[in-house]
Design a protein around this motif. Structure first.
Motif, PDB file in Angstrom:
ATOM      1  N   GLU A   1     -73.005  -9.812  29.888  1.00 18.13           N
ATOM      2  CA  GLU A   1     -71.854 -10.392  30.602  1.00 18.13           C
ATOM      3  C   GLU A   1     -71.139 -11.426  29.733  1.00 18.13           C
ATOM      4  OE1 GLU A   1     -69.201 -10.649  33.755  1.00 18.13           O
ATOM      5  OE2 GLU A   1     -70.846  -9.216  33.396  1.00 18.13           O
ATOM      6  N   LEU A   2     -71.880 -12.089  28.891  1.00 16.52           N
ATOM      7  CA  LEU A   2     -71.285 -13.077  27.990  1.00 16.52           C
ATOM      8  C   LEU A   2     -70.354 -12.394  26.993  1.00 16.52           C
ATOM      9  CD1 LEU A   2     -71.318 -16.099  27.332  1.00 16.52           C
ATOM     10  CD2 LEU A   2     -73.260 -15.677  25.810  1.00 16.52           C
ATOM     11  N   ILE A   3     -70.733 -11.202  26.570  1.00 12.85           N
ATOM     12  CA  ILE A   3     -69.877 -10.438  25.652  1.00 12.85           C
ATOM     13  C   ILE A   3     -68.574 -10.046  26.359  1.00 12.85           C
ATOM     14  CG2 ILE A   3     -69.700  -8.314  24.285  1.00 12.85           C
ATOM     15  CD1 ILE A   3     -72.738  -8.455  23.888  1.00 12.85           C
ATOM     16  N   LYS A   4     -68.689  -9.630  27.600  1.00 10.05           N
ATOM     17  CA  LYS A   4     -67.505  -9.222  28.358  1.00 10.05           C
ATOM     18  C   LYS A   4     -66.536 -10.374  28.558  1.00 10.05           C
ATOM     19  CE  LYS A   4     -70.014  -5.717  31.061  1.00 10.05           C
ATOM     20  NZ  LYS A   4     -70.460  -5.324  32.433  1.00 10.05           N
ATOM     21  N   ARG A   5     -67.050 -11.574  28.673  1.00  3.36           N
ATOM     22  CA  ARG A   5     -66.191 -12.729  28.987  1.00  3.36           C
ATOM     23  C   ARG A   5     -65.965 -13.637  27.782  1.00  3.36           C
ATOM     24  NH1 ARG A   5     -66.528 -14.537  35.187  1.00  3.36           N
ATOM     25  NH2 ARG A   5     -67.464 -12.661  36.086  1.00  3.36           N
TER      26      ARG A   5
ATOM     27  N   LEU B   1     -66.396 -19.642  26.620  1.00  8.10           N
ATOM     28  CA  LEU B   1     -67.662 -18.947  26.408  1.00  8.10           C
ATOM     29  C   LEU B   1     -67.682 -18.317  25.021  1.00  8.10           C
ATOM     30  CD1 LEU B   1     -67.960 -17.213  29.899  1.00  8.10           C
ATOM     31  CD2 LEU B   1     -69.416 -19.060  29.035  1.00  8.10           C
ATOM     32  N   LEU B   2     -68.856 -18.328  24.400  1.00 11.11           N
ATOM     33  CA  LEU B   2     -69.022 -17.792  23.052  1.00 11.11           C
ATOM     34  C   LEU B   2     -70.098 -16.707  23.075  1.00 11.11           C
ATOM     35  CD1 LEU B   2     -68.399 -17.953  19.968  1.00 11.11           C
ATOM     36  CD2 LEU B   2     -70.260 -19.639  19.817  1.00 11.11           C
ATOM     37  N   ALA B   3     -69.688 -15.466  22.918  1.00 10.96           N
ATOM     38  CA  ALA B   3     -70.644 -14.362  22.929  1.00 10.96           C
ATOM     39  C   ALA B   3     -71.471 -14.345  21.651  1.00 10.96           C
ATOM     40  CB  ALA B   3     -69.906 -13.034  23.078  1.00 10.96           C
ATOM     41  N   SER B   4     -72.677 -13.862  21.756  1.00 11.64           N
ATOM     42  CA  SER B   4     -73.516 -13.705  20.567  1.00 11.64           C
ATOM     43  C   SER B   4     -73.044 -12.490  19.776  1.00 11.64           C
ATOM     44  CB  SER B   4     -74.973 -13.510  20.976  1.00 11.64           C
ATOM     45  OG  SER B   4     -75.775 -13.255  19.825  1.00 11.64           O
ATOM     46  N   THR B   5     -73.031 -12.617  18.465  1.00 12.12           N
ATOM     47  CA  THR B   5     -72.670 -11.495  17.590  1.00 12.12           C
ATOM     48  C   THR B   5     -73.910 -10.786  17.050  1.00 12.12           C
ATOM     49  OG1 THR B   5     -72.584 -12.920  15.628  1.00 12.12           O
ATOM     50  CG2 THR B   5     -70.538 -12.665  16.902  1.00 12.12           C
ATOM     51  N   ARG B   6     -75.098 -11.213  17.491  1.00  7.39           N
ATOM     52  CA  ARG B   6     -76.334 -10.616  16.970  1.00  7.39           C
ATOM     53  C   ARG B   6     -76.600  -9.266  17.628  1.00  7.39           C
ATOM     54  NH1 ARG B   6     -76.011 -13.409  12.754  1.00  7.39           N
ATOM     55  NH2 ARG B   6     -77.595 -11.852  12.138  1.00  7.39           N
ATOM     56  N   ARG B   7     -77.304  -8.402  16.913  1.00  7.95           N
ATOM     57  CA  ARG B   7     -77.683  -7.086  17.429  1.00  7.95           C
ATOM     58  C   ARG B   7     -79.094  -7.166  18.012  1.00  7.95           C
ATOM     59  NH1 ARG B   7     -76.210  -6.014  12.346  1.00  7.95           N
ATOM     60  NH2 ARG B   7     -78.324  -5.306  11.823  1.00  7.95           N
ATOM     61  N   PHE B   8     -79.210  -6.801  19.272  1.00  6.06           N
ATOM     62  CA  PHE B   8     -80.505  -6.805  19.945  1.00  6.06           C
ATOM     63  C   PHE B   8     -81.054  -5.378  20.015  1.00  6.06           C
ATOM     64  CE2 PHE B   8     -79.053 -10.922  21.291  1.00  6.06           C
ATOM     65  CZ  PHE B   8     -80.208 -11.666  21.511  1.00  6.06           C
ATOM     66  N   GLN B   9     -82.376  -5.268  19.845  1.00  4.88           N
ATOM     67  CA  GLN B   9     -83.055  -3.997  20.029  1.00  4.88           C
ATOM     68  C   GLN B   9     -84.346  -4.222  20.798  1.00  4.88           C
ATOM     69  OE1 GLN B   9     -83.573  -2.355  16.056  1.00  4.88           O
ATOM     70  NE2 GLN B   9     -81.864  -0.951  16.369  1.00  4.88           N
ATOM     71  N   LYS B  10     -84.806  -3.187  21.470  1.00  8.83           N
ATOM     72  CA  LYS B  10     -86.073  -3.272  22.189  1.00  8.83           C
ATOM     73  C   LYS B  10     -87.208  -2.896  21.234  1.00  8.83           C
ATOM     74  CE  LYS B  10     -84.014  -2.390  26.693  1.00  8.83           C
ATOM     75  NZ  LYS B  10     -84.142  -3.818  27.091  1.00  8.83           N
ATOM     76  N   HIS B  11     -88.317  -3.620  21.346  1.00 10.97           N
ATOM     77  CA  HIS B  11     -89.408  -3.448  20.383  1.00 10.97           C
ATOM     78  C   HIS B  11     -90.746  -3.301  21.099  1.00 10.97           C
ATOM     79  CE1 HIS B  11     -86.961  -4.517  16.822  1.00 10.97           C
ATOM     80  NE2 HIS B  11     -86.305  -5.301  17.669  1.00 10.97           N
ATOM     81  N   GLY B  12     -91.688  -2.672  20.381  1.00 18.78           N
ATOM     82  CA  GLY B  12     -93.050  -2.554  20.868  1.00 18.78           C
ATOM     83  C   GLY B  12     -93.181  -1.641  22.066  1.00 18.78           C
ATOM     84  N   LYS B  13     -94.405  -1.515  22.543  1.00 20.04           N
ATOM     85  CA  LYS B  13     -94.659  -0.724  23.741  1.00 20.04           C
ATOM     86  C   LYS B  13     -94.029  -1.362  24.972  1.00 20.04           C
ATOM     87  CE  LYS B  13     -99.068   1.066  22.000  1.00 20.04           C
ATOM     88  NZ  LYS B  13    -100.543   1.122  22.213  1.00 20.04           N
ATOM     89  N   SER B  14     -93.870  -2.674  24.915  1.00 21.97           N
ATOM     90  CA  SER B  14     -93.320  -3.406  26.060  1.00 21.97           C
ATOM     91  C   SER B  14     -91.804  -3.313  26.130  1.00 21.97           C
ATOM     92  CB  SER B  14     -93.746  -4.873  25.985  1.00 21.97           C
ATOM     93  OG  SER B  14     -93.417  -5.423  24.713  1.00 21.97           O
TER      94      SER B  14
END
Length: 483
Positions: free
Chosen positions: A88-92, A115-128
């Protein structure tokens, strides 16, 4: 009539105890009777051995963790750029914070910046499948060991008071630190090394300074021992060249006997001083080996980043921490950040530039330490904590930076009885406020003590007619993250 000076000079000192009274009254005949009674009952020793205040003690119940490595990120990392993605932060991006959030005041901003959106790339990791940004690729491989607590909150937007709160449970200095409470409650499993070791950033200490590892009103023996950078982390450890070990041992034995002759049962300060002399002597024999990293394999040194200029410093602290807990040290406190702003997580001007530099220093060493502890069978008994005084705002400061945010942020724990591979609690859609399963500093501390086998409501110390606690009058254990 006022007594003469001669009478005053010859007057016996006031009795400090019942035993003193018996020795002074009636020409000492009371003391003769006392000595006979003590001899009859087997209590006739004239010298009372001093107790070691750092001797290992049982907890209130069996704890999963036997030691703790407490890592503190000085300045306030940004969870929304590391562990807590906010679509939502990216959208706004660039919009004002919705009016329903009010105007959250920070140290330098008043809640009215975009508002300042993060420019970092997130990925899901591990079995969790937990989210970690591209700033921490090595730590991302360890998420199944980690419990991220995404709903932490503290009470100050200013560095020093916020640091005092995270270290001692209060925003004022002068209260015992977490490490001091732990060593007071459990003592030390090592007789040859300090119970509580502290390693700071070489460029400088955090804004809170020495009170962050001080003992406050607890006996001084429970304060942290500061390790310094270089081949001799502990100052004044090497004895004079003209004094050999035998001579020094005899000197210490004589001092010990003299100190113990009139040692009162309640004289904790003198007992602590005697214990310190003994510990210092044993450290001269054992500490050099404990801090000598040349015994580590080339592969281990490389995994911690000791060959890389960016990671060598914090990697050294992490490797030393593993070696210390391996040798029975109860509490090891590591700092990332301190001194000038360029070596802190305090990203007021440029969140990306700051966090790229700071993450590059700690990512590889922390991941290596977690894996190393696990491979050696130490992670189950070692609680690893990643903490900071606050997070950072989703609103911008100066266009590219973020201000301090104590209202909702992330800290994490691993090992030592923690159920890894989970994210507990949550912040709102922008990452400003903790909203679900909110975790106060007292809750955080209560959970750490619980994992070590200490009941935060029973770990008390009398001070100013009050039974003081690390958690004051509140705190709940976060049972959902316990294994």
């Amino acid at each position: 009539m006022k007594p003469s000076n001669a009478v005053q000079r010859n007057h016996l000192p006031l009795a400090q105890s019942r035993r003193d009274f018996l020795f002074q009254a009636g020409g000492g005949f009371g003391a003769i009777a006392l000595s006979w009674l003590l001899a009859r009952d087997g209590w006739a020793d004239t010298v009372r051995p001093s107790a070691n205040p750092l001797a290992a003690k049982p907890g209130n119940f069996p704890g999963k963790a036997k030691s703790i490595i407490f890592m503190f990120m000085v300045g306030g990392p940004s969870p929304i750029d590391l562990f807590d993605p906010k679509p939502e932060l990216i959208k706004r991006q660039g919009q004002p914070l919705p009016e329903s959030f009010g105007k959250p005041v920070s140290q330098f901003t008043k809640g009215d910046t975009p508002l300042l959106a993060s420019t970092r790339r997130f990925q899901k990791h591990g079995k969790s499948g937990l989210d970690v940004s591209d700033l921490l690729p090595n730590l991302a491989t360890c998420v199944d060991e980690i419990a991220f607590i995404r709903s932490c909150w503290s009470t100050s937007t200013v560095h020093a008071p916020a640091m005092y709160e995270l270290h001692s449970g209060r925003i004022q200095m002068g209260f015992p630190s977490l490490g001091s409470w732990v060593t007071y409650g459990l003592g030390s499993a090592s007789e040859n090394l300090p119970a509580y070791c502290v390693m700071t950033q070489p460029e400088g200490t955090p804004e809170g300074g020495a009170p962050c590892w001080g003992a406050g009103f607890l006996p001084a023996v429970y304060q942290g021992t500061l390790f310094r950078r270089g081949p001799s982390p502990i100052l004044n450890l090497k004895p004079p060249a003209n004094v050999d070990a035998v001579q020094q041992r005899r000197t210490l034995d004589l001092i010990k006997r003299m100190n113990e002759v009139d040692l009162a049962p309640d004289d904790t300060e003198l007992a602590a001083r005697i214990s310190t002399y003994e510990l210092a002597f044993r450290m001269q024999q054992h500490a050099p080996e404990a801090v000598d990293l040349s015994h580590e394999s080339a592969a281990t040194r490389k995994s911690y980043g000791l060959e890389d200029k960016r990671t060598a410093d914090f990697g050294t602290r992490c490797l030393l921490a593993r070696r210390l807990v391996e040798r029975g040290v109860r509490f090891v406190q590591l700092y990332s950040g301190g001194g000038p702003l360029s070596t802190q997580w305090d990203a007021h001007d440029d969140i990306n530039a700051n966090h790229e530099a700071m993450c590059a220093r700690v990512d590889k060493p922390i991941a290596a330490m977690l894996k190393d502890l696990k491979e050696r069978g130490l992670l189950d008994s070692t609680l690893v904590v990643w903490a900071s005084e606050f997070g950072r705002t989703p609103m911008s400061q100066g266009g590219k930076g973020r201000d301090h945010n104590p209202y909702g942020y992330t800290m994490w724990m691993a090992g030592g009885g923690v159920k890894g591979g989970q994210a507990f609690g949550s912040t709102d859609e922008f990452g400003l406020n903790a909203v679900t399963d909110r975790v106060s500093v007292h809750d955080f501390h209560a959970t750490i003590l619980h994992l070590l086998g200490l009941d935060h409501e029973k770990l008390t110390y009398p001070h100013n007619s009050r039974d003081e606690r690390l958690t004051d009058v509140s705190g709940q254990v976060i049972k959902q993250i316990l294994a």
